[in-house]
Every structure is written in C-alpha cells, then in structure tokens.
Design a protein around this motif. Structure first.
Motif, PDB file in Angstrom:
ATOM      1  N   ARG A   1      -1.535   3.189  12.185  1.00  0.00           N
ATOM      2  CA  ARG A   1      -1.062   3.918  11.204  1.00  0.00           C
ATOM      3  C   ARG A   1      -1.351   3.538   9.956  1.00  0.00           C
ATOM      4  NH1 ARG A   1       3.944   7.344  13.096  1.00  0.00           N
ATOM      5  NH2 ARG A   1       3.739   7.991  10.737  1.00  0.00           N
ATOM      6  N   HIS A   2      -1.782   4.598   8.803  1.00  0.00           N
ATOM      7  CA  HIS A   2      -1.751   4.261   7.777  1.00  0.00           C
ATOM      8  C   HIS A   2      -0.599   3.665   7.018  1.00  0.00           C
ATOM      9  CE1 HIS A   2      -6.090   5.314   6.878  1.00  0.00           C
ATOM     10  NE2 HIS A   2      -5.808   6.348   7.569  1.00  0.00           N
ATOM     11  N   ARG A   3      -0.927   2.631   6.169  1.00  0.00           N
ATOM     12  CA  ARG A   3       0.483   2.184   5.232  1.00  0.00           C
ATOM     13  C   ARG A   3      -0.057   2.352   3.784  1.00  0.00           C
ATOM     14  NH1 ARG A   3       0.760  -3.431   6.924  1.00  0.00           N
ATOM     15  NH2 ARG A   3      -1.327  -3.072   7.266  1.00  0.00           N
ATOM     16  N   TRP A   4       1.055   2.449   3.127  1.00  0.00           N
ATOM     17  CA  TRP A   4       0.751   2.267   1.431  1.00  0.00           C
ATOM     18  C   TRP A   4       1.710   1.111   0.923  1.00  0.00           C
ATOM     19  CZ3 TRP A   4       0.392   6.595   4.593  1.00  0.00           C
ATOM     20  CH2 TRP A   4      -0.376   7.274   4.227  1.00  0.00           C
ATOM     21  N   LEU A   5       1.301   0.527  -0.206  1.00  0.00           N
ATOM     22  CA  LEU A   5       1.699  -0.424  -1.065  1.00  0.00           C
ATOM     23  C   LEU A   5       1.612   0.110  -2.330  1.00  0.00           C
ATOM     24  CD1 LEU A   5       0.184  -3.687   0.510  1.00  0.00           C
ATOM     25  CD2 LEU A   5       2.367  -2.827   0.653  1.00  0.00           C
ATOM     26  N   PRO A   6       2.739  -0.054  -3.053  1.00  0.00           N
ATOM     27  CA  PRO A   6       2.914   0.183  -4.647  1.00  0.00           C
ATOM     28  C   PRO A   6       1.973  -0.809  -5.386  1.00  0.00           C
ATOM     29  CG  PRO A   6       5.209  -0.047  -3.578  1.00  0.00           C
ATOM     30  CD  PRO A   6       4.173  -0.482  -2.633  1.00  0.00           C
ATOM     31  N   MET A   7       1.322   0.029  -6.314  1.00  0.00           N
ATOM     32  CA  MET A   7       0.287  -0.992  -7.186  1.00  0.00           C
ATOM     33  C   MET A   7       1.311  -1.982  -7.892  1.00  0.00           C
ATOM     34  SD  MET A   7      -2.786  -0.150  -6.967  1.00  0.00           S
ATOM     35  CE  MET A   7      -3.392  -0.768  -8.534  1.00  0.00           C
ATOM     36  N   ALA A   8       2.572  -1.836  -8.014  1.00  0.00           N
ATOM     37  CA  ALA A   8       3.398  -2.580  -8.789  1.00  0.00           C
ATOM     38  C   ALA A   8       3.506  -3.921  -8.050  1.00  0.00           C
ATOM     39  CB  ALA A   8       4.694  -2.176  -8.987  1.00  0.00           C
ATOM     40  N   LEU A   9       3.184  -3.925  -6.706  1.00  0.00           N
ATOM     41  CA  LEU A   9       2.982  -5.282  -6.042  1.00  0.00           C
ATOM     42  C   LEU A   9       1.911  -6.229  -6.378  1.00  0.00           C
ATOM     43  CD1 LEU A   9       4.634  -4.392  -2.600  1.00  0.00           C
ATOM     44  CD2 LEU A   9       5.623  -5.359  -4.713  1.00  0.00           C
ATOM     45  N   VAL A  10       0.798  -5.542  -6.924  1.00  0.00           N
ATOM     46  CA  VAL A  10      -0.435  -6.148  -7.127  1.00  0.00           C
ATOM     47  C   VAL A  10      -0.436  -7.344  -8.321  1.00  0.00           C
ATOM     48  CG1 VAL A  10      -3.010  -6.064  -7.810  1.00  0.00           C
ATOM     49  CG2 VAL A  10      -1.779  -4.457  -6.289  1.00  0.00           C
TER      50      VAL A  10
ATOM     51  N   GLY B   1      -3.246   7.273  -6.033  1.00  0.00           N
ATOM     52  CA  GLY B   1      -2.365   7.291  -7.218  1.00  0.00           C
ATOM     53  C   GLY B   1      -1.813   6.040  -7.565  1.00  0.00           C
ATOM     54  N   ALA B   2      -0.453   5.827  -7.367  1.00  0.00           N
ATOM     55  CA  ALA B   2       0.171   4.485  -7.749  1.00  0.00           C
ATOM     56  C   ALA B   2       0.226   3.560  -6.585  1.00  0.00           C
ATOM     57  CB  ALA B   2       1.260   4.779  -8.252  1.00  0.00           C
ATOM     58  N   LEU B   3      -0.468   3.892  -5.196  1.00  0.00           N
ATOM     59  CA  LEU B   3      -0.443   3.320  -4.209  1.00  0.00           C
ATOM     60  C   LEU B   3      -1.920   2.879  -3.635  1.00  0.00           C
ATOM     61  CD1 LEU B   3       2.006   5.718  -2.340  1.00  0.00           C
ATOM     62  CD2 LEU B   3       2.653   3.725  -3.301  1.00  0.00           C
ATOM     63  N   ILE B   4      -1.706   1.794  -2.823  1.00  0.00           N
ATOM     64  CA  ILE B   4      -2.930   1.279  -2.273  1.00  0.00           C
ATOM     65  C   ILE B   4      -2.642   1.769  -0.899  1.00  0.00           C
ATOM     66  CG2 ILE B   4      -4.297  -0.515  -1.657  1.00  0.00           C
ATOM     67  CD1 ILE B   4      -3.021  -2.130  -3.833  1.00  0.00           C
ATOM     68  N   LYS B   5      -3.718   2.513  -0.310  1.00  0.00           N
ATOM     69  CA  LYS B   5      -3.468   2.962   1.024  1.00  0.00           C
ATOM     70  C   LYS B   5      -4.362   1.999   1.821  1.00  0.00           C
ATOM     71  CE  LYS B   5      -4.559   7.055   3.852  1.00  0.00           C
ATOM     72  NZ  LYS B   5      -5.150   8.224   4.100  1.00  0.00           N
ATOM     73  N   LEU B   6      -3.599   1.545   2.897  1.00  0.00           N
ATOM     74  CA  LEU B   6      -4.254   0.427   3.559  1.00  0.00           C
ATOM     75  C   LEU B   6      -4.900   1.170   4.926  1.00  0.00           C
ATOM     76  CD1 LEU B   6      -1.411  -2.315   3.672  1.00  0.00           C
ATOM     77  CD2 LEU B   6      -3.512  -2.249   2.215  1.00  0.00           C
ATOM     78  N   THR B   7      -5.856   0.437   5.661  1.00  0.00           N
ATOM     79  CA  THR B   7      -6.620   1.159   6.740  1.00  0.00           C
ATOM     80  C   THR B   7      -5.695   1.044   7.913  1.00  0.00           C
ATOM     81  OG1 THR B   7      -7.438  -1.191   7.481  1.00  0.00           O
ATOM     82  CG2 THR B   7      -8.928   0.245   6.012  1.00  0.00           C
ATOM     83  N   ARG B   8      -5.834   1.906   8.776  1.00  0.00           N
ATOM     84  CA  ARG B   8      -5.021   1.957   9.968  1.00  0.00           C
ATOM     85  C   ARG B   8      -5.662   1.035  11.125  1.00  0.00           C
ATOM     86  NH1 ARG B   8      -5.418   8.048  11.358  1.00  0.00           N
ATOM     87  NH2 ARG B   8      -7.608   8.386  10.847  1.00  0.00           N
TER      88      ARG B   8
END
Length: 99
Positions: free
Chosen positions: A47-56, A32-39
């Motif tokens: 653990r997985h982490r997610w970053l908001p696309m707004a930070l790109v 969705g509006a998040l980037i899922k990072l590998t764990r």
C-alpha cells in the motif's frame, strides 16, 4: 527544511531515511504537502503511504533525510484510507477559506 527549493529537488525513486539513517521508503511522487511513498517497499505492505513534507530535514547524497527517526516516521505516515478520509473532509485542498 531550509525553504521550498528542496521540495522541488525531491524526485521519484529517491530513498527516504530517518534521522537515524534507517530506511523509511522510496519516493513515488510529491502530492501537495505530502511525499507519496511507493507501495513496493518491504514496510509498505503493498500500500502507498504518505509523509508530511514538514518531516523533511533536507536532502543528503540523493536521499531524503527526515528530522525524525524511521520508527517515528512510520508512526506519522498516512495510509490510503486516511488520505481518502482527509480528502473527503476537504474537497478543495489548498483553497483559502478566508478570502
């Protein structure tokens, strides 16, 4: 970010770096509006982490460059518990409640 076209160009296994050039993680996939990072990254702690696309800020030489330094991105990252909590509060993400 300059429009939605870059979102479509973000691909799995692309490195993610802060505006300072320091590594943040590696793209697992878009969620969705998040980037899922590998764990598997060192900072992920398994653990997985997610970053908001707004930070790109944009794409730079096959890397996803963020608009904030790596340390600030780490602070903004959501963990699995937070993503699940948010999903439970909004069981239909993306639904327009005004229509």
């Amino acid at each position: 970010m300059t429009g939605g076209s870059e979102q479509m160009e973000i691909e799995a296994r692309m490195p993610v770096v802060g505006s300072d050039g320091n590594p943040v993680g590696t793209v697992d996939h878009l969620d969705g509006a998040l980037i899922k990072l590998t764990r598997s990254d060192a900072a992920a702690g398994g653990r997985h982490r997610w970053l908001p696309m707004a930070l790109v800020a944009g794409l730079d030489g096959g890397r996803v460059r963020l608009s904030v330094p790596a340390a600030q991105a780490e602070e903004a990252a959501l963990d699995e518990d937070e993503v699940q909590r948010r999903a439970s509060l909004d069981p239909m993400p993306g639904a327009d409640s005004g229509a």
